[in-house]
Design an enzyme around this catalytic site. Structure first.
Site, mmCIF file in Angstrom:
data_model
loop_
_atom_site.group_PDB
_atom_site.id
_atom_site.type_symbol
_atom_site.label_atom_id
_atom_site.label_comp_id
_atom_site.label_asym_id
_atom_site.label_seq_id
_atom_site.Cartn_x
_atom_site.Cartn_y
_atom_site.Cartn_z
ATOM 1 N N CYS A 113 0.804 -1.227 0.000
ATOM 2 C CA CYS A 113 0.000 0.000 0.000
ATOM 3 C C CYS A 113 0.838 1.279 0.000
ATOM 4 O O CYS A 113 0.324 2.350 -0.296
ATOM 5 C CB CYS A 113 -0.948 -0.024 1.190
ATOM 6 S SG CYS A 113 -1.961 -1.512 1.209
ATOM 7 N N HIS A 236 -4.022 6.511 1.713
ATOM 8 C CA HIS A 236 -4.413 5.145 1.362
ATOM 9 C C HIS A 236 -5.792 4.804 1.939
ATOM 10 O O HIS A 236 -6.065 5.038 3.116
ATOM 11 C CB HIS A 236 -3.361 4.164 1.892
ATOM 12 C CG HIS A 236 -3.770 2.733 1.769
ATOM 13 N ND1 HIS A 236 -4.148 2.181 0.571
ATOM 14 C CD2 HIS A 236 -3.884 1.744 2.696
ATOM 15 C CE1 HIS A 236 -4.472 0.921 0.762
ATOM 16 N NE2 HIS A 236 -4.323 0.629 2.040
ATOM 17 N N ASN A 266 -10.492 -1.575 -0.892
ATOM 18 C CA ASN A 266 -9.069 -1.276 -0.733
ATOM 19 C C ASN A 266 -8.305 -1.946 -1.873
ATOM 20 O O ASN A 266 -8.186 -3.168 -1.904
ATOM 21 C CB ASN A 266 -8.612 -1.800 0.634
ATOM 22 C CG ASN A 266 -7.116 -1.690 0.866
ATOM 23 O OD1 ASN A 266 -6.353 -1.423 -0.054
ATOM 24 N ND2 ASN A 266 -6.696 -1.910 2.099
#
Lengths: 308, 77
Positions: A113, A236, A266
């Site tokens: 990420c 993020h 996500n």
């Protein structure tokens, strides 16, 4: 100065209804909407490889920007779920599938990420050092390859996506000096074991809530900026709860932290460039703070500034 | 030492989606107050910010009321 010219996104057409999936795990729709933040999780087709997602993102980039495929001379793929077993590197497969010429620097970067923020500085540094003119940073990390559909902790979170970001000289957005960090002692909190993704949800949540805000503050301080000097915070999209936990530390600008993952989930290293593609052309937006954090544990933040 | 008032304040600062009674009953389990697992994560983040003490995952399971958290931190000194 090398910066960001354009960003394109590829989202697979298939998806999972996350409200339905949540109900199967005993979660309410309210929990899915307010805490997870995604009612839909994008899923690549069974037959799609990581390189296919990457190619689709680059094709979207060339279709939407002035970049021609034959101008690309650097190609970086951020992924930890590459084609096959990662040998050969996915970037080489993407180079071939796109029919790019051989004078292309192409390699993978193994980060999750935080990968987009890291990738920007890696590619920018490479281009500056070598004189390469048109770099494309790809994020393509389809977690559906490693998700266990019976695992409530991970199944409700992740979606598949890919993005392609064009870096060149005289670009609209300048990339600031990043802050990059790693804490490998937390590596076991998010890992693939026996082909299956495992996550200690509380520890990953704690990491984001406690380690990311100080890095953002340190970056602001290093750049001699106040939180109010940033127009948009594109951090993020781990989950709605994580975005809330980080943004809560910045009370005066909390509403500038974007939460926009409802239709995707996500998407790992793709969440930040997806947000940027939606917000960097908005009127009045001239300074954006980006922050990626997760697997590693690894976290990275940078400030993008629009050229005037 | 962490007071019960500080624990209650940590809960108020934890960005919980539920409306908490005031004062919060110190013996009522968090789940009975309407907190979900992520709310409880947030409470312990606030407590860590306040005390600098990391509560291990195994211990969190047994810390589901203000009273039990108070006793836990008291024992830690």
């Amino acid at each position: 100065m090398i910066g960001i010219n354009s960003i394109a996104v590829y989202l697979p057409t298939e998806s999972i209804d996350n409200v339905e999936q949540g109900a199967a795990f005993g979660e309410t729709e309210d929990f899915i909407r307010r805490k997870i933040g995604a009612t839909k999780l994008t899923r690549k087709a069974e037959t799609q490889e990581t390189s296919d997602l990457a190619v689709a993102a680059v094709e979207a980039l060339t279709a939407s920007s002035g970049l021609r495929a034959d101008q690309i001379d650097a190609l970086v793929v951020v992924t930890q779920n590459p084609d096959g077993s990662g040998l050969p590197h996915t970037a080489a497969i993407v180079q071939s599938k796109l029919g790019l010429n051989e004078n292309v620097a192409a390699f993978d970067v193994s980060l999750g990420c935080s990968g987009f923020v890291y990738g920007l500085s890696i590619l920018k540094g490479l281009m500056r050092e070598t004189g390469l003119e048109n770099g494309v940073l790809i994020t393509a990390d389809p977690y559906s390859k490693v998700l266990d559909p019976e695992d409530r902790v991970t199944s409700l979170l992740f979606g598949d996506a890919a993005t392609a970001t064009w870096l060149s000289a005289d670009a609209a957005w300048q990339i600031g000096k990043p802050l990059l960090a790693t804490d490998g002692s937390g590596a076991d909190n998010l890992r693939v074991c026996g082909g299956r993704l495992e996550m200690n949800g509380r520890q990953v949540f704690n990491f984001a809530a406690l380690r990311v805000p100080p890095q953002i503050n340190a970056l602001l301080q290093a750049e001699n900026l106040d939180p109010e000097d940033i127009d948009v915070y594109c951090i993020h999209q781990g989950s709605a709860a994580i975005v809330d936990a980080v943004s809560r530390r910045f009370r005066t600008v909390k509403d500038r932290f974007i939460l926009d993952m409802d239709e995707t989930g996500n998407t790992v290293s793709s969440t930040v460039p997806i947000l940027l593609s939606r917000f960097m052309d908005k009127p009045g937006v001239s300074r954006i703070l980006i922050s990626g954090f997760g697997v590693g544990l690894s976290w990275a933040s940078s400030i993008l500034t629009k050229r005037t | 030492m962490l007071s019960k008032a500080q624990i209650e304040e940590a809960m108020q600062n934890a960005g919980l989606a539920v409306e908490l009674p005031s004062p919060i009953p110190t013996h009522t389990p968090f789940t009975d107050l309407g907190l979900d697992s992520l709310d409880i994560y947030n409470v312990f983040v606030e407590l860590e910010v306040l005390t600098g003490i990391q509560v291990p995952d195994n211990d969190v399971e047994g810390l589901q009321t203000i009273d039990s958290i108070h006793d836990y931190f008291a024992a830690k000194g």
